[in-house]
Design an enzyme around this catalytic site. Structure first.
Site, PDB file in Angstrom:
ATOM      1  N   ASN A 170      36.032 -36.593  18.263  1.00  0.00           N
ATOM      2  CA  ASN A 170      34.652 -36.461  17.791  1.00  0.00           C
ATOM      3  C   ASN A 170      33.676 -36.032  18.873  1.00  0.00           C
ATOM      4  O   ASN A 170      32.592 -35.558  18.565  1.00  0.00           O
ATOM      5  CB  ASN A 170      34.209 -37.750  17.111  1.00  0.00           C
ATOM      6  N   HIS A 177      43.096 -44.207  15.616  1.00  0.00           N
ATOM      7  CA  HIS A 177      42.145 -43.336  14.909  1.00  0.00           C
ATOM      8  C   HIS A 177      42.891 -42.284  14.086  1.00  0.00           C
ATOM      9  O   HIS A 177      43.385 -41.300  14.633  1.00  0.00           O
ATOM     10  CB  HIS A 177      41.215 -42.684  15.950  1.00  0.00           C
TER      11      HIS A 177
END
Ligand SMILES: CC(=O)CC(=O)SCCNC(=O)CCNC(=O)[C@H](O)C(C)(C)COP(=O)(O)OP(=O)(O)OC[C@H]1O[C@@H](n2cnc3c(N)ncnc32)[C@H](O)[C@@H]1OP(=O)(O)O
Ligand SMILES: NC(=O)C1=CN([C@@H]2O[C@H](COP(=O)(O)OP(=O)(O)OC[C@H]3O[C@@H](n4cnc5c(N)ncnc54)[C@H](OP(=O)(O)O)[C@@H]3O)[C@@H](O)[C@H]2O)C=CC1
Length: 278
Positions: free
Chosen positions: A186, A136
């Site tokens: 997130n 990511h």
């Protein structure tokens, strides 16, 4: 290493660029030539800026020369590592990984740049869960230091080692975490952006004031609404949906204003309008 990237949007283009800057041969896929041309243009502009500032080891043309653009997934057959960066939608990603699992050589590693979707589920779709991982990157990829490395339930130690070393070769700092909705980045960032959107909806303050308060008061480089526009409101909504569903707690409920703006096609910077006009 032959490095593959699927998706030539803002993340895929950035990942391909940094991989090429690091000396890897890169192949990038998108569905249509027009999207590849747009992605190539963004990469060229970014390389130009970095070159101007003396932050590029090789000439921009040399870096660009390491990237091949294609609309044919068969071109990924001999890749050692393929990073997927397409739309944040589990069904669409599952379909892609089912195909890549058949196409990419058996020893190749498949990785997803997903912001929130369970790595273990995507790994199952790929048919090679030991050689599957979350890689990511953060936006904008050429400037941000972090790569969040997410191990799925069956990711092998060898896969984690190769991907960690590759992130380091790309000049990034890999930090690992386990496979929970939204991972670390997130799960913590997106509720803050969602809350800022809720503040707009409730009339707590104007967008400029909300962003100013968070920038000047908390030393954040971008205010939360500017950042949501930068990420893409469609992506923010998709991440909130995964958090809400995956963690089963209403504190992760997407703001109705976020939902409405996405329905209206106001996706932020990429559509020309979100909380601000671009
Ligand atoms: C959603 C997810 O799953 C995960 C995520 O990625 S969440 C998002 C994470 N990212 C963030 O939070 C980003 C927050 N913002 C920042 O850190 C900073 O604003 C930033 C690094 C993007 C920009 O840096 P800044 O110090 O604010 O300065 P800024 O003046 O805007 O930009 C610095 C320079 O970099 C350049 N730049 C911006 N993007 C660039 C790129 N992709 N390539 C090359 N140069 C770039 C700018 O053009 C600017 O150049 P000039 O100085 O010549 O004008
Ligand atoms: N935006 C961000 O800040 C970050 C995003 N991510 C993640 O990266 C991924 C990509 O995001 P981002 O680059 O912002 O998105 P963009 O909207 O910029 O790009 C999405 C890419 O996916 C392609 N795509 C869309 N629909 C499909 C489909 N049905 N099948 C195949 N490809 C499709 C798009 O191609 P087309 O042009 O043809 O639609 C485009 O290449 C997402 O998983 C996102 O969560 C991760 C970190 C940060």
């Amino acid at each position: 290493m032959k490095f593959g990237v699927i998706g030539a949007g803002q993340m895929g283009g950035g990942i391909a660029q940094v991989a090429a800057q690091s000396g890897f041969d890169v192949v990038v896929h998108d569905q249509q030539q027009a999207f590849l041309d747009r992605g190539r243009g963004v990469i060229e502009k970014s390389l130009g800026k970095l070159h101007e500032k003396g932050r590029l080891a090789d000439a921009p043309e040399t870096v660009l020369g390491r990237i091949r653009f294609t609309t044919d997934l068969q071109d990924f057959a001999d890749c050692d590592l393929v990073v997927e960066a397409i739309v944040e939608n589990q069904g669409v990603k599952n379909d892609l990984f089912r195909q890549l699992g058949q196409i990419v050589k058996p020893e190749g590693i498949l990785a997803s740049n997903t912001s929130s979707i369970p790595i273990t589920a995507l790994a199952t779709a790929s048919g090679r869960p030991e050689r599957f991982i979350g890689m990511h990157f953060m936006n904008p990829v050429p400037l941000m230091q972090l790569v969040e490395v997410i191990r799925g339930y069956q990711t092998s130690d060898e896969t984690a080692r190769v991907v960690t070393e590759t992130a380091e070769k790309m000049g990034k700092t890999p930090l690992s975490c386990n496979d929970f909705p939204g991972f670390v980045s997130n799960r913590i960032l997106m509720p803050m952006l969602n809350e800022a959107i809720q503040c707009v909806m409730e009339g707590v303050a104007e967008p400029e004031a909300i962003d100013g308060i968070m920038k000047l008061g908390m030393n954040h480089p971008m205010g939360p609404l500017t950042l949501a526009d930068f990420i893409g409101l469609d992506t923010c909504l998709a991440i909130m949906e995964v958090l809400h569903q995956g963690l089963g707690d209403d504190k992760y409920r997407p703001s109705p204003l976020l939902r409405k703006m996405v329905q209206a096609g106001l996706l932020g910077r990429k559509s020309g309008q979100g909380f601000y006009k671009y």
